[in-house]
Design a protein around this motif. Structure first.
Motif, short mmCIF file in Angstrom:
data_model
loop_
_atom_site.label_atom_id
_atom_site.label_comp_id
_atom_site.label_asym_id
_atom_site.label_seq_id
_atom_site.Cartn_x
_atom_site.Cartn_y
_atom_site.Cartn_z
N THR A 7 50.45 33.82 43.22
CA THR A 7 49.72 35.08 43.02
C THR A 7 48.74 35.29 44.18
OG1 THR A 7 48.00 34.10 41.62
CG2 THR A 7 49.99 34.92 40.50
N ALA A 9 45.84 34.93 45.42
CA ALA A 9 44.61 34.22 45.82
C ALA A 9 44.84 33.64 47.20
CB ALA A 9 44.27 33.11 44.83
N SER A 10 43.75 33.38 47.88
CA SER A 10 43.85 32.66 49.15
C SER A 10 44.44 31.27 48.85
CB SER A 10 42.46 32.54 49.75
OG SER A 10 42.54 31.96 51.03
N SER A 85 45.24 33.66 41.12
CA SER A 85 44.09 34.57 41.25
C SER A 85 43.30 34.58 39.94
CB SER A 85 44.56 35.99 41.58
OG SER A 85 45.10 36.60 40.43
N LYS A 87 42.27 37.19 38.61
CA LYS A 87 42.82 38.31 37.82
C LYS A 87 43.96 37.83 36.94
CE LYS A 87 46.30 41.67 38.06
NZ LYS A 87 47.61 41.68 38.71
N ARG A 120 41.53 29.15 43.40
CA ARG A 120 40.89 28.81 44.67
C ARG A 120 39.48 29.41 44.74
NH1 ARG A 120 37.88 30.56 48.28
NH2 ARG A 120 38.54 32.56 47.43
C1 LIG Z 1 43.16 38.30 51.73
C2 LIG Z 1 42.90 38.27 50.26
C3 LIG Z 1 42.45 37.11 49.69
C4 LIG Z 1 42.18 37.04 48.31
N1 LIG Z 1 41.76 35.86 47.78
C5 LIG Z 1 41.55 35.77 46.46
C6 LIG Z 1 41.17 34.51 45.89
O1 LIG Z 1 41.05 33.49 46.56
N2 LIG Z 1 41.00 34.46 44.54
C7 LIG Z 1 41.18 35.55 43.73
O2 LIG Z 1 41.02 35.42 42.53
N3 LIG Z 1 41.54 36.75 44.25
C8 LIG Z 1 41.73 36.90 45.58
N4 LIG Z 1 42.11 38.11 46.12
C9 LIG Z 1 42.20 39.28 45.23
C10 LIG Z 1 43.53 39.34 44.45
O3 LIG Z 1 44.61 39.39 45.37
C11 LIG Z 1 43.54 40.58 43.52
O4 LIG Z 1 42.61 40.38 42.47
C12 LIG Z 1 44.92 40.90 42.96
O5 LIG Z 1 44.81 41.97 42.05
C13 LIG Z 1 45.57 39.71 42.26
O6 LIG Z 1 46.79 40.12 41.72
P1 LIG Z 1 47.92 39.06 41.29
O7 LIG Z 1 47.24 37.99 40.53
O8 LIG Z 1 48.86 39.86 40.42
O9 LIG Z 1 48.58 38.61 42.53
C14 LIG Z 1 42.37 38.19 47.48
C15 LIG Z 1 42.86 39.36 48.09
C16 LIG Z 1 43.12 39.41 49.44
C17 LIG Z 1 43.64 40.69 50.04
#
Ligand SMILES: Cc1cc2nc3c(=O)[nH]c(=O)nc-3n(C[C@H](O)[C@H](O)[C@H](O)COP(=O)(O)O)c2cc1C
Length: 188
Positions: A7, A9-10, A85, A87, A120
């Motif tokens: 997902t 997150a970094s 993430s 989220k 992370r």
């Molecule tokens: C470069 C970048 C780094 C991110 N790093 C994190 C992170 O380390 N932890 C986190 O919870 N969200 C991080 N995010 C935000 C999530 O990508 C965002 O909340 C997204 O909606 C997660 O959706 P998913 O869980 O469906 O992939 C980051 C976003 C970007 C663009």
């Protein structure tokens, strides 16, 4: 079979290194990569999404509920959300199973299968901490990407291997990715 979800997150490299290790051991893997994870793979690594997909036996998009494993009736052994993430963890904690990743997590928790979450994020908000408590109480293993330094780690590869090794330990897959504390003091 292990279900791996990446997902947004970094720390995309953690997921990639885990997939590479499992492939090296011929362990069967299903994979799902969220849209934000795809973007972060491009930002953080030199791997293409297509290359990463090839490290799995079965690949599914995050909106693909036709994936057989989106039903508890099809068996897989464990799932790892790496990186995870906040989220996605918040959605799991609050029963919002609106994509394949959160549905896979739901299946693990309701069917009693192992679920590993690898966040992370730092620092953590009160909401993040409460959500982590909820998923832990529901049966997930929360394994933050926080390497220990007692093995005198020297490279980014060492840091990543430490986390991947801890995950493999949880999955009971033999590995020597971690320099184990005082292991030479184990006497046969
Ligand atoms: C470069 C970048 C780094 C991110 N790093 C994190 C992170 O380390 N932890 C986190 O919870 N969200 C991080 N995010 C935000 C999530 O990508 C965002 O909340 C997204 O909606 C997660 O959706 P998913 O869980 O469906 O992939 C980051 C976003 C970007 C663009």
């Amino acid at each position: 079979m292990i279900f791996i979800c990446m997902t947004g997150a970094s720390g995309a490299i953690y997921g990639i290194k885990l997939l590479k290790f499992l492939r090296s051991r011929d362990i069967e893997v299903a994979l799902c990569i969220s849209e934000n994870a795809k973007k972060i793979i491009g930002i953080e690594t030199s791997y293409s999404v297509e290359e990463i997909k090839k490290l799995s036996n079965y690949y599914y998009e995050n909106d693909d509920f036709s994936c057989p494993f989106s039903s508890g009736s099809n068996l897989f052994d464990e799932a790892v959300i790496i990186p995870s993430s906040m989220k996605t963890i918040g959605s799991i904690a609050n029963g919002i199973y609106s994509n394949l990743t959160t549905r896979i997590a739901h299946i693990c928790l309701k069917e009693g299968r192992k679920l590993l979450l690898v966040p992370r994020e730092t620092p953590l908000s009160l909401i993040d901490l409460k959500n982590l408590l909820i998923v832990k109480e529901a049966g997930a293993v929360v394994l933050p990407a926080s390497p220990g330094f007692y093995g005198r780690l020297e490279s980014i590869d060492d840091l990543v291997n430490f986390i991947v090794g801890k995950i493999l330990d949880q999955l009971r897959i033999e590995n020597n990715l971690i320099k184990r504390w005082n292991s030479e003091r184990f006497v046969e």
